[in-house]
Design a protein around this motif. Structure first.
Motif, PDB file in Angstrom:
ATOM      1  N   CYS A 146       0.860  -1.186   0.000  1.00 20.40           N
ATOM      2  CA  CYS A 146       0.000   0.000   0.000  1.00 20.40           C
ATOM      3  C   CYS A 146       0.895   1.233   0.000  1.00 20.40           C
ATOM      4  CB  CYS A 146      -0.903  -0.017   1.234  1.00 20.40           C
ATOM      5  SG  CYS A 146      -1.831   1.528   1.426  1.00 20.40           S
ATOM      6  N   TYR A 183       0.249   4.165   0.758  1.00 13.72           N
ATOM      7  CA  TYR A 183      -0.059   5.160   1.793  1.00 13.72           C
ATOM      8  C   TYR A 183       0.443   4.701   3.168  1.00 13.72           C
ATOM      9  CZ  TYR A 183      -2.874   7.350  -1.784  1.00 13.72           C
ATOM     10  OH  TYR A 183      -3.274   7.946  -2.960  1.00 13.72           O
ATOM     11  N   CYS A 184       0.151   3.455   3.526  1.00 12.63           N
ATOM     12  CA  CYS A 184       0.527   3.005   4.875  1.00 12.63           C
ATOM     13  C   CYS A 184       1.675   2.003   4.868  1.00 12.63           C
ATOM     14  CB  CYS A 184      -0.685   2.418   5.606  1.00 12.63           C
ATOM     15  SG  CYS A 184      -1.209   0.819   4.972  1.00 12.63           S
ATOM     16  N   ALA A 216      -3.217   0.479  -3.112  1.00  9.01           N
ATOM     17  CA  ALA A 216      -3.676   0.926  -1.791  1.00  9.01           C
ATOM     18  C   ALA A 216      -4.416  -0.209  -1.119  1.00  9.01           C
ATOM     19  CB  ALA A 216      -4.590   2.134  -1.919  1.00  9.01           C
ATOM     20  N   CYS A 270      -7.038   2.105   3.484  1.00 12.96           N
ATOM     21  CA  CYS A 270      -6.540   3.404   3.040  1.00 12.96           C
ATOM     22  C   CYS A 270      -7.388   3.947   1.891  1.00 12.96           C
ATOM     23  CB  CYS A 270      -5.083   3.307   2.601  1.00 12.96           C
ATOM     24  SG  CYS A 270      -3.916   3.201   3.973  1.00 12.96           S
ATOM     25  N   LYS A 323      -9.280   7.420   2.160  1.00 14.82           N
ATOM     26  CA  LYS A 323      -8.970   8.521   1.239  1.00 14.82           C
ATOM     27  C   LYS A 323     -10.212   8.930   0.448  1.00 14.82           C
ATOM     28  CE  LYS A 323      -5.803   9.700  -2.548  1.00 14.82           C
ATOM     29  NZ  LYS A 323      -6.633   9.489  -3.751  1.00 14.82           N
ATOM     30  N   MET A 342      -2.924  12.273   3.484  1.00 12.84           N
ATOM     31  CA  MET A 342      -2.283  10.953   3.332  1.00 12.84           C
ATOM     32  C   MET A 342      -1.163  11.111   2.309  1.00 12.84           C
ATOM     33  SD  MET A 342      -5.782   8.723   3.188  1.00 12.84           S
ATOM     34  CE  MET A 342      -5.008   7.118   2.926  1.00 12.84           C
TER      35      MET A 342
END
Ligand SMILES: [Zn+2]
Length: 174
Positions: free
Chosen positions: A85, A87-88, A117, A121, A125, A135
């Motif tokens: 992912c 984002y995280c 993603a 997330c 988002k 993010m």
């Protein structure tokens, strides 16, 4: 059938180009259009000669890779992003595609606007830009070049091919 086994075709400059079957590879070798880079274990025996079964062949002439070879695909994005992912940082086998700039805001369905993603997330988002959602991307998305990511859609990558497919090196194997 051994004649249907997959063979990796390298371009003249050693870039992975395509995957074909053994029968096609033997034809290319026989026509003098390619050289044997690596053979698989085993032989094909005909009446007159024994062939080495190819696993990797390399074309003698450079083939221009068409642009559409780099067409966007889900699996291609996941491979580019190391199944992580963006984002995280979670590694997952069940990722989703996220449009960084949402399509509703004019974001394009292109390599540089699409990232992997995780579902949470993606859900979080929602229809916002990264800045609106606060993010941050781990890495800016990019179009793959020159290696054709689409190779991974053609089935399993044999272990002896991996040295020739640089974008697989960083990928976590499982
Ligand atoms: Zn995530």
């Amino acid at each position: 059938m051994m004649l249907n086994n997959p063979v990796l075709i390298l371009n003249q400059n050693y870039q992975p180009l395509n995957i074909c079957n053994t029968k096609r590879a033997l034809v290319l070798l026989d026509l003098g259009k390619a050289e044997l880079m690596q053979d698989a274990v085993g032989h094909i025996n005909t009446v007159s000669k024994a062939f080495k079964l190819p696993s990797i062949i390399r074309l003698y002439r450079m083939v221009k890779i068409p642009i559409d070879v780099r067409r966007l695909s889900r699996i291609g994005v996941f491979v580019r992003d190391n199944h992580t992912c963006q984002y995280c940082g979670t590694y997952s086998k069940t990722l989703t595609l996220d449009h960084v700039i949402p399509r509703s805001k004019g974001g394009q369905h292109e390599w540089n606007n699409v990232v992997s993603a995780c579902s949470s997330c993606n859900h979080k988002k929602a229809g916002r830009n990264p800045s609106e959602a606060k993010m941050n991307l781990i890495r800016e998305p990019y179009a793959p070049r020159p290696n054709p990511f689409y190779l991974v859609e053609r089935g399993a990558i044999l272990s002896e091919w991996k040295p020739f497919i640089p974008w697989l090196v960083s990928q976590t194997s499982d």
